[in-house]
Write an enzyme that holds these catalytic residues in place. Sequence first.
Site, PDB file in Angstrom:
ATOM      1  N   TYR A 184       0.663  -1.302   0.007  1.00  0.00           N
ATOM      2  CA  TYR A 184      -0.052   0.010  -0.163  1.00  0.00           C
ATOM      3  C   TYR A 184       0.829   1.271  -0.031  1.00  0.00           C
ATOM      4  O   TYR A 184       0.827   1.966  -0.614  1.00  0.00           O
ATOM      5  CB  TYR A 184      -0.940  -0.040   1.176  1.00  0.00           C
ATOM      6  CG  TYR A 184      -1.598   1.012   1.204  1.00  0.00           C
ATOM      7  CD1 TYR A 184      -2.995   1.225   0.296  1.00  0.00           C
ATOM      8  CD2 TYR A 184      -1.617   2.283   2.172  1.00  0.00           C
ATOM      9  CE1 TYR A 184      -4.004   2.113   0.342  1.00  0.00           C
ATOM     10  CE2 TYR A 184      -2.521   3.356   2.065  1.00  0.00           C
ATOM     11  CZ  TYR A 184      -3.727   3.474   1.400  1.00  0.00           C
ATOM     12  OH  TYR A 184      -4.409   4.438   1.275  1.00  0.00           O
TER      13      TYR A 184
ATOM     14  N   SER B  71       2.490   1.656  -3.319  1.00  0.00           N
ATOM     15  CA  SER B  71       1.906   1.975  -4.111  1.00  0.00           C
ATOM     16  C   SER B  71       1.463   3.645  -4.352  1.00  0.00           C
ATOM     17  O   SER B  71       1.003   4.151  -5.256  1.00  0.00           O
ATOM     18  CB  SER B  71       0.429   1.145  -4.370  1.00  0.00           C
ATOM     19  OG  SER B  71      -0.360   1.615  -3.174  1.00  0.00           O
TER      20      SER B  71
HETATM   21  N1  LIG Z   1      -9.786   6.837   3.989  1.00  0.00           N
HETATM   22  C1  LIG Z   1      -8.492   7.259   4.256  1.00  0.00           C
HETATM   23  O1  LIG Z   1      -8.311   7.281   5.265  1.00  0.00           O
HETATM   24  C2  LIG Z   1      -7.567   7.337   3.290  1.00  0.00           C
HETATM   25  C3  LIG Z   1      -6.318   7.754   3.289  1.00  0.00           C
HETATM   26  C4  LIG Z   1      -5.481   8.152   2.625  1.00  0.00           C
HETATM   27  C5  LIG Z   1      -5.758   7.896   1.221  1.00  0.00           C
HETATM   28  N2  LIG Z   1      -6.961   7.114   0.995  1.00  0.00           N
HETATM   29  C6  LIG Z   1      -7.229   6.839  -0.654  1.00  0.00           C
HETATM   30  O2  LIG Z   1      -8.440   7.287  -0.832  1.00  0.00           O
HETATM   31  C7  LIG Z   1      -9.090   6.809  -2.021  1.00  0.00           C
HETATM   32  C8  LIG Z   1     -10.458   6.525  -1.541  1.00  0.00           C
HETATM   33  O3  LIG Z   1     -10.383   5.543  -0.395  1.00  0.00           O
HETATM   34  P1  LIG Z   1     -11.643   5.758   0.608  1.00  0.00           P
HETATM   35  O4  LIG Z   1     -11.290   5.615   1.984  1.00  0.00           O
HETATM   36  O5  LIG Z   1     -12.704   6.540   0.074  1.00  0.00           O
HETATM   37  O6  LIG Z   1     -12.022   4.113   0.385  1.00  0.00           O
HETATM   38  P2  LIG Z   1     -13.433   3.422   0.246  1.00  0.00           P
HETATM   39  O7  LIG Z   1     -13.246   1.975   0.237  1.00  0.00           O
HETATM   40  O8  LIG Z   1     -14.659   3.884   0.985  1.00  0.00           O
HETATM   41  O9  LIG Z   1     -13.612   3.778  -1.476  1.00  0.00           O
HETATM   42  C9  LIG Z   1     -12.796   3.417  -2.440  1.00  0.00           C
HETATM   43  C10 LIG Z   1     -14.070   2.905  -3.626  1.00  0.00           C
HETATM   44  O10 LIG Z   1     -13.213   2.472  -4.693  1.00  0.00           O
HETATM   45  C11 LIG Z   1     -13.744   1.701  -5.226  1.00  0.00           C
HETATM   46  N3  LIG Z   1     -12.986   0.603  -6.120  1.00  0.00           N
HETATM   47  C12 LIG Z   1     -12.110  -0.310  -5.547  1.00  0.00           C
HETATM   48  N4  LIG Z   1     -11.311  -0.824  -6.364  1.00  0.00           N
HETATM   49  C13 LIG Z   1     -11.516  -0.250  -7.696  1.00  0.00           C
HETATM   50  C14 LIG Z   1     -11.336  -0.532  -8.879  1.00  0.00           C
HETATM   51  N5  LIG Z   1     -10.392  -1.702  -9.322  1.00  0.00           N
HETATM   52  N6  LIG Z   1     -11.817   0.097  -9.843  1.00  0.00           N
HETATM   53  C15 LIG Z   1     -12.743   1.083  -9.661  1.00  0.00           C
HETATM   54  N7  LIG Z   1     -13.186   1.483  -8.319  1.00  0.00           N
HETATM   55  C16 LIG Z   1     -12.606   0.817  -7.392  1.00  0.00           C
HETATM   56  C17 LIG Z   1     -14.450   0.915  -4.413  1.00  0.00           C
HETATM   57  O11 LIG Z   1     -15.530  -0.056  -4.732  1.00  0.00           O
HETATM   58  C18 LIG Z   1     -14.951   2.218  -3.328  1.00  0.00           C
HETATM   59  O12 LIG Z   1     -16.135   2.481  -3.820  1.00  0.00           O
HETATM   60  C19 LIG Z   1      -8.281   5.465  -2.123  1.00  0.00           C
HETATM   61  O13 LIG Z   1      -7.175   5.516  -2.983  1.00  0.00           O
HETATM   62  C20 LIG Z   1      -7.420   5.401  -0.735  1.00  0.00           C
HETATM   63  O14 LIG Z   1      -6.153   4.739  -0.716  1.00  0.00           O
HETATM   64  C21 LIG Z   1      -7.812   6.990   2.016  1.00  0.00           C
END
Ligand SMILES: NC(=O)c1ccc[n+]([C@@H]2O[C@H](COP(=O)([O-])OP(=O)(O)OC[C@H]3O[C@@H](n4cnc5c(N)ncnc54)[C@H](O)[C@@H]3O)[C@@H](O)[C@H]2O)c1
Length: 304
Positions: free
Chosen positions: A156, A159
Amino acid sequence: MLNLTGKVAAVTGSGSGIGRGMALAFAHAGADVSCSDVVPGRAEETAVMIRALGRRATAAVVDVRDRAGLGDWAGATVHDLGRLDIAVANAGIARGSSVLTMGEEDFDTQMDVNSKGVFLTVQATARAMVRAGRGGRIIVISSIAGERPEPGAFAYCGSKAAVRMMARCWAQDLAPFKITVNSIGPGFIDTPLAAGAIGEGDIRALNERWVPLGRVGYPADIGNLACWLASDEAEYITGTYNIMDGGLVDAGGWGMQTGQPPMRDAYREMLRTMSGDQLLATLDQMTVEALAEVERLRIERGLQ
Ligand SMILES: NC(=O)c1ccc[n+]([C@@H]2O[C@H](COP(=O)([O-])OP(=O)(O)OC[C@H]3O[C@@H](n4cnc5c(N)ncnc54)[C@H](O)[C@@H]3O)[C@@H](O)[C@H]2O)c1
């Protein structure tokens, strides 16, 4: 408030969490939004919310690992909503494991979605923007995990670090076309993904202690930053990494697993409230120091 009236934004993974938060923020600022997600029905739920705000919205099932599907989605966005000004490569997954135990398939999936999927999204949407000749705004979602190492999460973290650097390179590639590319590094944002990473803990309560600004982040916070980076006013900003974590990283708070004091104390408190089963289920996410704490608690409680 920033005004995105007349713009069209496209957001991957916008059926949940941060992606949905950004899609709604764009709509609040006046933009129409093309939503996509790999899980059927999710993007449409977001589109329904956007239409309720009086904006136009489309929804598509798109896997960011599918290059042709992303090309079709970018084309459909321009066809259905008339243009494409703002693209956000947001979709991501989190799969933890140490270097000793990570399976090849899990590693590939993590990289395919979080790094290659971002590249493919940027390529498909940037091509549509170049074809239209009006410039554009591209935002990619990295993470504070891309700047600080975390045991048990190397794929993670790697990436997300890759995304941050690739965005800087893409900013150079696309500057001649007046397309800006910037990345966002969210801290802990209250979404299903973050809740999964925290395990059994209460993400809001824990972040009140960990985060210098005293609360967990919300998808709408990231939405506000995305609106700014997508605005006309941000036309001279490109190649930047924008951390939004309430001060967590600079306070040394990112390190629940590395045992830095603020996280360690909060984590210890959380462990005390866990049941035996929960404690055992949390083992996988622990560092040596936290593992020692679990062992101590297990002995203290007479657990096997
Ligand atoms: N939540 C946090 O604290 C946090 C912190 C840093 C970074 N992020 C990043 O923010 C982004 C969103 O995360 P989130 O927390 O909203 O997660 P989440 O799981 O709530 O939402 C992610 C969405 O992406 C979709 N998804 C997953 N794989 C996919 C694919 N192959 N193709 C298309 N859609 C796909 C899922 O179905 C989901 O609806 C991610 O890149 C995550 O790494 C999140």
